[in-house]
Structure formats: C-alpha cells, structure tokens
Write an enzyme that holds these catalytic residues in place. Structure first.
Site, mmCIF file in Angstrom:
data_model
loop_
_atom_site.group_PDB
_atom_site.id
_atom_site.type_symbol
_atom_site.label_atom_id
_atom_site.label_comp_id
_atom_site.label_asym_id
_atom_site.label_seq_id
_atom_site.Cartn_x
_atom_site.Cartn_y
_atom_site.Cartn_z
ATOM 1 N N HIS A 25 45.153 14.837 -23.531
ATOM 2 C CA HIS A 25 45.324 16.121 -22.839
ATOM 3 C C HIS A 25 44.849 17.284 -23.706
ATOM 4 O O HIS A 25 44.867 18.427 -23.250
ATOM 5 C CB HIS A 25 46.801 16.345 -22.460
ATOM 6 C CG HIS A 25 47.273 15.420 -21.373
ATOM 7 N ND1 HIS A 25 48.298 14.534 -21.529
ATOM 8 C CD2 HIS A 25 46.842 15.261 -20.091
ATOM 9 C CE1 HIS A 25 48.489 13.845 -20.414
ATOM 10 N NE2 HIS A 25 47.615 14.271 -19.517
ATOM 11 N N ARG A 51 48.416 22.726 -17.801
ATOM 12 C CA ARG A 51 49.457 22.010 -18.541
ATOM 13 C C ARG A 51 49.467 22.433 -20.016
ATOM 14 O O ARG A 51 50.479 22.354 -20.684
ATOM 15 C CB ARG A 51 49.253 20.497 -18.409
ATOM 16 C CG ARG A 51 49.441 20.022 -16.982
ATOM 17 C CD ARG A 51 49.602 18.517 -16.902
ATOM 18 N NE ARG A 51 48.332 17.814 -16.914
ATOM 19 C CZ ARG A 51 48.188 16.540 -16.586
ATOM 20 N NH1 ARG A 51 49.235 15.821 -16.237
ATOM 21 N NH2 ARG A 51 47.010 15.958 -16.617
ATOM 22 N N ASP A 217 48.296 10.311 -8.626
ATOM 23 C CA ASP A 217 49.157 10.380 -9.805
ATOM 24 C C ASP A 217 49.956 11.672 -9.742
ATOM 25 O O ASP A 217 49.393 12.764 -9.784
ATOM 26 C CB ASP A 217 48.290 10.351 -11.067
ATOM 27 C CG ASP A 217 49.133 10.197 -12.320
ATOM 28 O OD1 ASP A 217 50.194 10.841 -12.415
ATOM 29 O OD2 ASP A 217 48.726 9.432 -13.204
ATOM 30 N N GLU A 271 54.765 5.004 -17.110
ATOM 31 C CA GLU A 271 53.967 5.405 -18.269
ATOM 32 C C GLU A 271 54.787 6.208 -19.269
ATOM 33 O O GLU A 271 54.463 6.215 -20.454
ATOM 34 C CB GLU A 271 52.672 6.126 -17.840
ATOM 35 C CG GLU A 271 52.760 7.594 -17.679
ATOM 36 C CD GLU A 271 51.482 8.200 -17.130
ATOM 37 O OE1 GLU A 271 50.965 7.730 -16.093
ATOM 38 O OE2 GLU A 271 51.006 9.153 -17.745
ATOM 39 N N HIS A 321 49.180 1.887 -18.762
ATOM 40 C CA HIS A 321 48.599 3.227 -18.685
ATOM 41 C C HIS A 321 47.544 3.349 -19.798
ATOM 42 O O HIS A 321 47.820 3.047 -20.969
ATOM 43 C CB HIS A 321 49.702 4.259 -18.903
ATOM 44 C CG HIS A 321 49.203 5.644 -19.086
ATOM 45 N ND1 HIS A 321 49.286 6.333 -20.271
ATOM 46 C CD2 HIS A 321 48.584 6.483 -18.224
ATOM 47 C CE1 HIS A 321 48.760 7.530 -20.140
ATOM 48 N NE2 HIS A 321 48.322 7.649 -18.906
ATOM 49 N N GLU A 341 43.321 0.317 -16.335
ATOM 50 C CA GLU A 341 42.984 1.726 -16.066
ATOM 51 C C GLU A 341 41.912 2.209 -17.036
ATOM 52 O O GLU A 341 41.924 1.883 -18.216
ATOM 53 C CB GLU A 341 44.239 2.608 -16.251
ATOM 54 C CG GLU A 341 43.904 4.098 -16.102
ATOM 55 C CD GLU A 341 45.104 5.042 -16.248
ATOM 56 O OE1 GLU A 341 46.162 4.628 -16.736
ATOM 57 O OE2 GLU A 341 44.926 6.213 -15.862
HETATM 58 C C1 LIG Z 1 45.955 12.454 -14.523
HETATM 59 C C2 LIG Z 1 47.393 12.485 -14.936
HETATM 60 O O1 LIG Z 1 47.954 13.724 -14.598
HETATM 61 C C3 LIG Z 1 47.605 12.228 -16.419
HETATM 62 O O2 LIG Z 1 46.911 13.186 -17.165
HETATM 63 C C4 LIG Z 1 47.145 10.845 -16.827
HETATM 64 C C5 LIG Z 1 47.987 9.794 -16.200
HETATM 65 O O3 LIG Z 1 49.137 9.991 -15.857
HETATM 66 C C6 LIG Z 1 47.408 8.477 -15.957
HETATM 67 O O4 LIG Z 1 46.308 8.206 -16.434
HETATM 68 O O5 LIG Z 1 48.053 7.685 -15.294
HETATM 69 MG MG MG Z 2 49.905 8.343 -14.557
#
Ligand SMILES: C[C@H](O)[C@H](O)CC(=O)C(=O)O
Ligand code: MG
Length: 397
Positions: A25, A51, A217, A271, A321, A341
């Site tokens: 992030h 954020r 998400d 996660e 995650h 992912e």
């Molecule tokens: C995209 C989501 O807000 C976060 O940054 C990443 C995530 O929660 C995910 O990859 O799962």
């Molecule tokens: Mg997520």
C-alpha cells in the site's frame, strides 16, 4: 557438509525499507490501490478518498535476515516496519541465535508464547511471520532445496492466478482466470454509494462477459445489512465472491452473512486473521467458504501448515492473500489451494509487474495468468534481496 553436522544460527537482523514491496500500500500518487477505496475509516469524510490519509502505509516493509554460522543467509520480507524490527531484534532473536535452524516448530512456539501477553495477532504476528519465513528460506538454502520441496512437493505442474486490481477487463486479456476489484463506496455513502458500487460491477461484467470470475474486495468496510444488500444486488451480475466484508473480529457477522448470501456466491475472508486459533474460529463458526491467510501476517509457513491442514479437514479452500513467492511455494503443494492471487501493482493495473517490486530480485510473475512450478525450483524461496533499495537497521542487539 560433514555427515551429521548442520550449521547453527549465528545472527538475526531486522531492517526497514520504504516504497512498495511487501508494504504494497506504500505507493505513489494516482495508484489504483489508493483511489477512494471503501474502508472502515470511510465513515470519516476526511479519510475517505485515500487510505494513505489514515496511515495505511505508515509501517513500511520489514526485512528479516538470518545468518547461519557457515555464512549462509536466509531472508524474508513482510509488513511491520520499525516497530516489528524492534520486536525481532530485542525479543525474538534470542529464540534463534545459537539454535539449529531445523527446529522450526520449537522456535515458532517460543516466539509466539513469549510474546502472547502483548501479541497474539497483528504486528507481533507479522514480526513472527517474517522471522519464520526467513528461517524457511535459510533452511532451503542450507539444504539446496526450494521451500516447496520441504513442504511435501508440488501437487501440480503450474499455478493459475486471479488478478486483484482496478481492471479485471485487462486482467482477462492478460490470461488471468478472474478479477477482484476493490469496492469503492461504503455504508457512509448511503444508497447512492451502493448504486455506484453495483453500476461499476455491472459495467465490468459487460466488459468481461458472462463467464469470467468477478469478485469484490470490501476491505473490512461494511456492516452486515449493507453486505447482505450488496451481495444480493451483485448476484444479478454474477459476483463470484464477496471478500472481507466485515470487521475481522465479527465472527458472528460473517456466520450470518454466509447464511444470508445468495446461493452460489462465496463468502471469503481471513487476510487480517492470524494463527491456527483465529482460523479455527472462522472455520468452526462457518464464517466463510474460502479462508485467505496471508503467510506474511498469519504466523508464517510453520503456522500456515496447521491452518491449511485444518481447512482441508473441514473441506474448505485455502487461497492465500497476495504475498508473492511466500504463498506460491505453499499453494503449489496443496490440493485445497487450486489457484492463487496476483496483486496488480502497476499503478493503472494495466500490466503484470512483480508484486513486491522493487525489493526482490528474481521474483517470478505469471505469464498468461500461469506460472510453471519449475519457476520455483531454486533454493529457499528462490529470490534475492535488492540491495540497491536502501535498508535501515534501526535497532541492534
Ligand atoms: C484491494 C484491497 O483493498 C487490498 O488493498 C488488497 C487486498 O485486500 C487483497 O489483495 O485481497
Ligand atoms: Mg482482500
């Protein structure tokens, strides 16, 4: 190495790095990952747009390096930055130095129970995870084996990925099996925000066609009522799963959401959950269909083995995650992790770039949404630390 002899751990060191990498992030202006994403802080209008405005990237990356007394080094990256570096140097290092690096269970147990009075989840378990991953990397390098060999070996020849990012339509063209988008509007933005969320999903569905997986998400932003309404409205647009809709502490809410979600839509979470005990709650309380531990946050590989085995026994999928090579070496060994992912870290989510760029050298990336298991056939986790990115060591012991 003489027969029967195995190097001991000489030193554990912790560093902090800024700018992307494991703290994914921590990106510059204009990145899709910080563009008005729904969060639990979005109830405060001043923290709604970004954020970073409420400090999502305040910690930075933690790098743990473990040196054996024959000079072999293992390392790992995760989030946690300077406070985690303090915990590693001042508290955890004592449970490794002078020890046999093959004692992963005993070392984990001592790290966890010695910090339990101030730890259990969050930052402390991030720090433990970083040490544990560095230890597995060291073990792999000492044995000249990839970590997935130490975990029982690959059960398939390649990994397949869904992509997380703002552009599932581009992810489809790039060969991914699905696209997970961030939800942009939370309950504080009312019915108008809910309509916008559904309109974005509908627009993406029209671009990707009927069969491509689309997921949302929700990054812990919703309440049960909103999540239920979102799930039902999204069902019409073929949403495959609704992710992390509620606070990770609201096990009761997740159990109710799983009951209330439309048939055929999966509820996923985990996660921001940690340890076998946290995941036992999620699984025993029937909170979700897929658990999503992050191996850099849930306790590392040593703990993920227990979490994944419990999920397997319960018939649940375990799709970690993010976490790049640290999850790939695990996923490839598991039948209950049939896909993985990939976080799209290009600012416009329009190309595949290494997930932990720029901190790792040799980080494998999917091609056409897939990665050959043979790409993981290097000692340890198979990546090197990019020493051109400035490392700071704020504490020593
Ligand atoms: C995209 C989501 O807000 C976060 O940054 C990443 C995530 O929660 C995910 O990859 O799962
Ligand atoms: Mg997520």
């Amino acid at each position: 190495m003489p027969r029967g002899w195995f190097p001991k751990i000489k030193q554990v060191r912790a560093f902090v790095v800024r700018g992307g990498g494991a703290d994914y992030h921590d990106q510059g202006e204009g990145h899709w990952i910080d563009d008005h994403i729904a969060t639990p802080m979005a109830r405060y209008p001043e923290y709604r747009r970004s954020r970073q405005s409420f400090g999502i990237n305040v910690l930075g990356t933690l790098v743990v390096e473990i040196e054996a007394d024959d000079g072999t080094m293992g390392f790992a990256v995760t989030t946690g930055g300077e406070p985690a570096a303090f915990i590693v140097e001042k508290h955890l290092a004592r449970f490794l130095e002078g020890r046999d690096p093959r004692e992963t269970e005993k070392i984990w147990d001592q790290m966890y129970f010695s910090t339990q009075y101030y730890g259990r989840k969050g930052l402390v378990v991030n720090a433990i995870s970083g040490v544990d991953l560095a230890l597995w990397d060291l073990l792999g390098r000492l044995r000249q084996e990839p970590v997935h060999h130490l975990l029982g070996g690959a059960v398939r020849d390649e990994l397949q990925f869904y992509a997380t990012g703002a552009r599932p339509d581009l992810a489809k063209q790039m060969g991914f099996i699905g696209g997970k988008m961030p939800l942009h509007h939370g309950p504080a933005e009312g019915i108008e925000g809910l309509h916008k969320n559904i309109a974005e999903l509908a627009e993406m569905r029209s671009r990707v066609g009927a069969d491509f997986w689309l997921m949302l998400d929700c990054w812990m932003a919703l309440d049960l009522d909103y999540a239920t309404r979102l799930a039902h409205a999204a069902h019409e647009h073929g949403l495959k799963w609704i992710e992390e809709a509620l606070s990770p502490d609201d096990y009761w809410g997740y159990a109710a959401l799983k009951q209330a979600a439309p048939k055929g839509m999966l509820v996923t979470t985990g996660e921001h959950e940690a340890t076998r005990w946290g995941f036992r709650m999620l699984l025993d309380m029937e909170c979700c269909d897929i658990i999503q531990p992050d191996v850099g946050w849930c306790g590392g590989v040593t703990e993920l083995i227990k979490i994944a085995n419990y999920a397997d026994a319960k018939g649940a999928l375990m799709i970690p995650h993010g976490s790049s090579v640290y999850s790939y070496h695990f996923v490839v060994t598991r039948h209950n992790s049939p896909f993985a992912e990939f976080l799209m870290m290009a600012p416009k989510a329009d190309q595949v770039v290494p997930m932990f760029h720029p901190q790792l050298i040799g980080e494998p990336v999917p091609e056409n949404g897939r990665l050959k298991a043979s790409a993981l056939d290097k000692p340890g986790f198979g990546v090197e630390l990019n020493r051109d990115v400035p490392l700071a060591r704020p504490y020593t012991h």
